[in-house]
Structures are given as C-alpha cells and as structure tokens.
Design an enzyme around this catalytic site. Sequence first.
Site, PDB file in Angstrom:
ATOM      1  N   HIS A  82      -6.700  14.807 -32.207  1.00  0.00           N
ATOM      2  CA  HIS A  82      -5.605  15.215 -31.336  1.00  0.00           C
ATOM      3  C   HIS A  82      -4.291  15.096 -32.088  1.00  0.00           C
ATOM      4  O   HIS A  82      -4.072  14.134 -32.817  1.00  0.00           O
ATOM      5  CB  HIS A  82      -5.563  14.338 -30.084  1.00  0.00           C
ATOM      6  CG  HIS A  82      -4.920  15.027 -28.928  1.00  0.00           C
ATOM      7  ND1 HIS A  82      -5.634  15.736 -27.993  1.00  0.00           N
ATOM      8  CD2 HIS A  82      -3.627  15.140 -28.571  1.00  0.00           C
ATOM      9  CE1 HIS A  82      -4.809  16.257 -27.106  1.00  0.00           C
ATOM     10  NE2 HIS A  82      -3.582  15.904 -27.429  1.00  0.00           N
ATOM     11  N   ASP A 161      -4.053  13.562 -15.816  1.00  0.00           N
ATOM     12  CA  ASP A 161      -3.263  14.030 -16.965  1.00  0.00           C
ATOM     13  C   ASP A 161      -2.967  15.521 -16.847  1.00  0.00           C
ATOM     14  O   ASP A 161      -1.857  15.957 -17.144  1.00  0.00           O
ATOM     15  CB  ASP A 161      -3.956  13.737 -18.296  1.00  0.00           C
ATOM     16  CG  ASP A 161      -3.138  14.313 -19.449  1.00  0.00           C
ATOM     17  OD1 ASP A 161      -1.970  13.894 -19.593  1.00  0.00           O
ATOM     18  OD2 ASP A 161      -3.617  15.223 -20.143  1.00  0.00           O
ATOM     19  N   ARG A 168       5.448  17.304 -16.604  1.00  0.00           N
ATOM     20  CA  ARG A 168       6.315  16.794 -17.675  1.00  0.00           C
ATOM     21  C   ARG A 168       6.926  17.935 -18.474  1.00  0.00           C
ATOM     22  O   ARG A 168       8.076  17.879 -18.893  1.00  0.00           O
ATOM     23  CB  ARG A 168       5.524  15.871 -18.620  1.00  0.00           C
ATOM     24  CG  ARG A 168       5.219  14.515 -18.022  1.00  0.00           C
ATOM     25  CD  ARG A 168       4.199  13.770 -18.860  1.00  0.00           C
ATOM     26  NE  ARG A 168       4.626  13.621 -20.237  1.00  0.00           N
ATOM     27  CZ  ARG A 168       3.799  13.652 -21.284  1.00  0.00           C
ATOM     28  NH1 ARG A 168       2.509  13.826 -21.128  1.00  0.00           N
ATOM     29  NH2 ARG A 168       4.276  13.501 -22.492  1.00  0.00           N
ATOM     30  N   SER A 183      -1.348  10.121 -22.064  1.00  0.00           N
ATOM     31  CA  SER A 183      -1.829  11.488 -21.899  1.00  0.00           C
ATOM     32  C   SER A 183      -2.934  11.775 -22.919  1.00  0.00           C
ATOM     33  O   SER A 183      -4.025  12.244 -22.573  1.00  0.00           O
ATOM     34  CB  SER A 183      -0.650  12.460 -22.090  1.00  0.00           C
ATOM     35  OG  SER A 183      -1.095  13.769 -22.316  1.00  0.00           O
ATOM     36  N   LYS A 187      -7.370  11.530 -22.131  1.00  0.00           N
ATOM     37  CA  LYS A 187      -8.242  12.695 -22.352  1.00  0.00           C
ATOM     38  C   LYS A 187      -9.372  12.343 -23.316  1.00  0.00           C
ATOM     39  O   LYS A 187     -10.507  12.735 -23.126  1.00  0.00           O
ATOM     40  CB  LYS A 187      -7.431  13.850 -22.966  1.00  0.00           C
ATOM     41  CG  LYS A 187      -6.541  14.568 -21.975  1.00  0.00           C
ATOM     42  CD  LYS A 187      -6.058  15.884 -22.547  1.00  0.00           C
ATOM     43  CE  LYS A 187      -4.882  15.736 -23.487  1.00  0.00           C
ATOM     44  NZ  LYS A 187      -3.584  15.804 -22.861  1.00  0.00           N
TER      45      LYS A 187
HETATM   46  N1  URA Z   1      -0.340  15.969 -26.458  1.00  0.00           N
HETATM   47  C1  URA Z   1      -0.836  15.568 -25.260  1.00  0.00           C
HETATM   48  O1  URA Z   1      -1.997  15.788 -24.937  1.00  0.00           O
HETATM   49  N2  URA Z   1      -0.024  14.924 -24.432  1.00  0.00           N
HETATM   50  C2  URA Z   1       1.257  14.655 -24.737  1.00  0.00           C
HETATM   51  O2  URA Z   1       1.925  14.056 -23.940  1.00  0.00           O
HETATM   52  C3  URA Z   1       1.767  15.072 -25.990  1.00  0.00           C
HETATM   53  C4  URA Z   1       0.932  15.734 -26.840  1.00  0.00           C
END
Ligand code: URA
Length: 432
Positions: A82, A161, A168, A183, A187
């Site tokens: 990620h 999320d 957001r 966040s 995930k």
């Molecule tokens: N990537 C995400 O999944 N969430 C965030 O808040 C920022 C980047």
Amino acid sequence: MRAVDIIIKKRDRGELSREEIDFFVQGFTRGEIPDYQVSAWAMAVLLNGMTARETTDLTLSMAHSGQVLDLSGIVEVAVDKHSTGGVGDKTTLAVLPIVAACGLPCGKMSGRGLGFSGGTLDKLESIPGYRVDLTTEEFKTQLKEIGIVLTGQSLDLAPADGKLYALRDVTGTVQSMPLIASSIMSKKLAAGATAIVLDVKTGLGAFMQSLEEARQLAALMTSIGELAGRKVKTLLSDMNQPLGFAVGNVLEVQEAIDALHGKGPEDFREHCLEASAHMLALGGRAANLESGRRMAEGAVKNGSAFEMFRKLVAAQGGDVSYVDQPGKMAKARLVEPVPSPESGCLSQIHARIIGEAAVELGAGRAKKGDTVDHAVGFMILRKVGEKVQSGEPLFVVHANDVGRLAAAKKAVLAAHQSSAAPVPPLPLFYEH
Ligand code: URA
C-alpha cells in the site's frame, strides 16, 4: 453515548476510550451517525491528533466494521502493498503483476483518488469493462485460480474506511496521521494480509511532507501491523516530484503498461522493481532483496509480468484489447506541449501543485460522487536535476476544456522552478 459528545471531547483535545471509538465507528458504518457529524469529528482528529492507543483502537474498530478475511486456506502468505498516496503513483498497476508473475499470489483492495493524490481504482476504470467491485467470494476464488486480484474495497470489508475515505476526500481531512494510518491498516487487516509492504511517501506531493513525519507514520503503521501479528516492511520514498511522467488516469495506465514491457520513464521502472523485490523477499518467495530484484527483472524481461496483467484484466471483465493497444483508451480533445520559458537546471517540480491541477482538469473529485474524466492529465517530461533549454518541451497538458487547459498550463508552469547552478537529482528512496 451520543456522537456529539464524542466530537466535543475530541474538539477539546480529550483522549477517546476504546468504547467511544467503537461506538462512533460502528454507528457511522450502520448509517446511524450522519456524514456531517463524522466530518466534524474527522476535522477534530485532524486538528488535535490521536494517541497511538487511540489510533490502534480506531484501526481495529474499522477493520472489524465488516468481515475480516482469512486467506490461510487459499495462499501460503497473503502479501499486500500500500502506498500512502502521491502524484503519478501508478506503482500498484505494475508491481502486482510483476510479483504475481514471480509466483507470489497477490490480492489487493485499492482506493479511489484522495485529495490531490490519484487512486488505483480510478485508473483501472480507464479500461472499459474492468470491474472494481468484486465480492469477497469472487476475490478469494480469483486469488486461488490466477494468483492476482486488484479490486475496490468490497462493501463487506472495512466498510467504515470506505465511507470515511470518501468523506475525508471532500472535507479537507485527508492529511491526518491517525486517519491515514487507520485507513490503510484497517484495509490491510480486513483483507487478510499477513505480510505488508508499505510505501510511505514523503515530500511536497505527499501527505507527510517531511522525512520525520513519514518516519512517524511508518512507525505507527508498523506497530499497528505487528500488534495484529502481521509482518510489515516500510519504504520511505520521494514524492517531491511526480513519479514517472504520467499524471492522470488513462496516461498512468498507459505508462504502467509501458513499464511492464520494460519501457517508459526510468524512475518509475526502478521504483516498481525495488518495491517488487521487497514484496518477494517479505513474502518469502525470494531468499533476499537481491534475488527478489533479479526475479522481478526477469518477469518483466520474459513478458510474464505483462501476461499476468492481461490475465488480471480479463478475469475482472476488462477489454484486453485496450491492454494490447493502450492507444485505444480515451483521449483528451486538447493536447498541448508546453515549452520551458527559460534555460537552467530544474530545481523543483512541485508534485502537489501538479496533483491539484490534475484534479482541476477533472482527473479527480472536488466533491463526493463527482465523476472523473479519465482522459485528462499531464505528461511531466523532465526531472529535478535535469538541464533544460528555453523552448524545449517541459510538459504536455491533456484537457477537454479550453479554460481548464489554460489554468492547468499556468499552474504547472509555476510548479517548475529552475536555477542557474547545478542541482542534484532527487533520490527515489530515502530508507527502509
Ligand atoms: N491511502 C489510504 O488508503 N488511506 C489514506 O488515508 C491515505 C492513503
């Protein structure tokens, strides 16, 4: 408990208990706490922060707001990656097929654009027919059958999320360390990842602008992951200037396909190979980073990484002819190269200004639910440290509207600065 009291407590810099956080997250997920209260709460968190304990509780509550996948019967190691978000960051599109082609199955749930930073799902939707809404069952079956999945967050995985992310994006509450950490990690935990590579961006076009903040975010996410029993590797990478040349959905998919053919901008290819090597090493497929690197290079060279991308697109309903002939993807009506107004050495190419200009062109969203224009964006042709002569092309604007083209040109020109003295190139990675 009342949502308003929790908002007031955070507004007044109080520390929320696990029960309060859980009440808020689950109430929001069930639709009992409205968007306006969640927006106010998110702003209070952005302004007043959260302790590491609060952030961990928030992450776990969000991860458990829906199903939590167990992939143990499907893959030996569930490896995931990620990025914390940046401009021109189309890494996932190339890295996932590379890693999967090396024999390490990869299933990933990605997000949409967030603020000035692009999102993998918006990019993937440039390929007609590509489905980003796989169910959890489809996710598992595809991972088992072809070893690669790249989809959106399904409604039953970390739904808190999904809802908070969209809010957001349009309430100025992206740039909060606890909100970013929770966040991302919620995930990853919900999707059953057991080995996670986190690409933490730092610089002008990142949510964490200084190296120190990026280190803090990396440490926070690592500790949340390790507390939950996962292996975590963090890379700190540069996001002062856009990664690669392309910024904008179609343009980025085309550039990722180029990278899978071993072509395209060198910084982006190098970034992908390095990230792939880390995933292969962390996932136990490669004995170490060097051999992971060799495997990743081999998968690009022998065409298996590109073949894996084709398989992915086909499995998710996308029209593979667009992968074979990327030039078929949507084109902007107005394509204008912009020359450098002066000679010198490029000292800054402000990634954030470019990301914001891309959103203004229509590549991202100004408010929740806006549709994106996949064709628009920029090709930023030069890198910090390069010498340019006055009149040489600096970047190309792809637009669908004359007014927006003019505004974008002005903004992106202002994002470029040069100096008479030599300037060293920017590093790709700072540390890991
Ligand atoms: N990537 C995400 O999944 N969430 C965030 O808040 C920022 C980047």
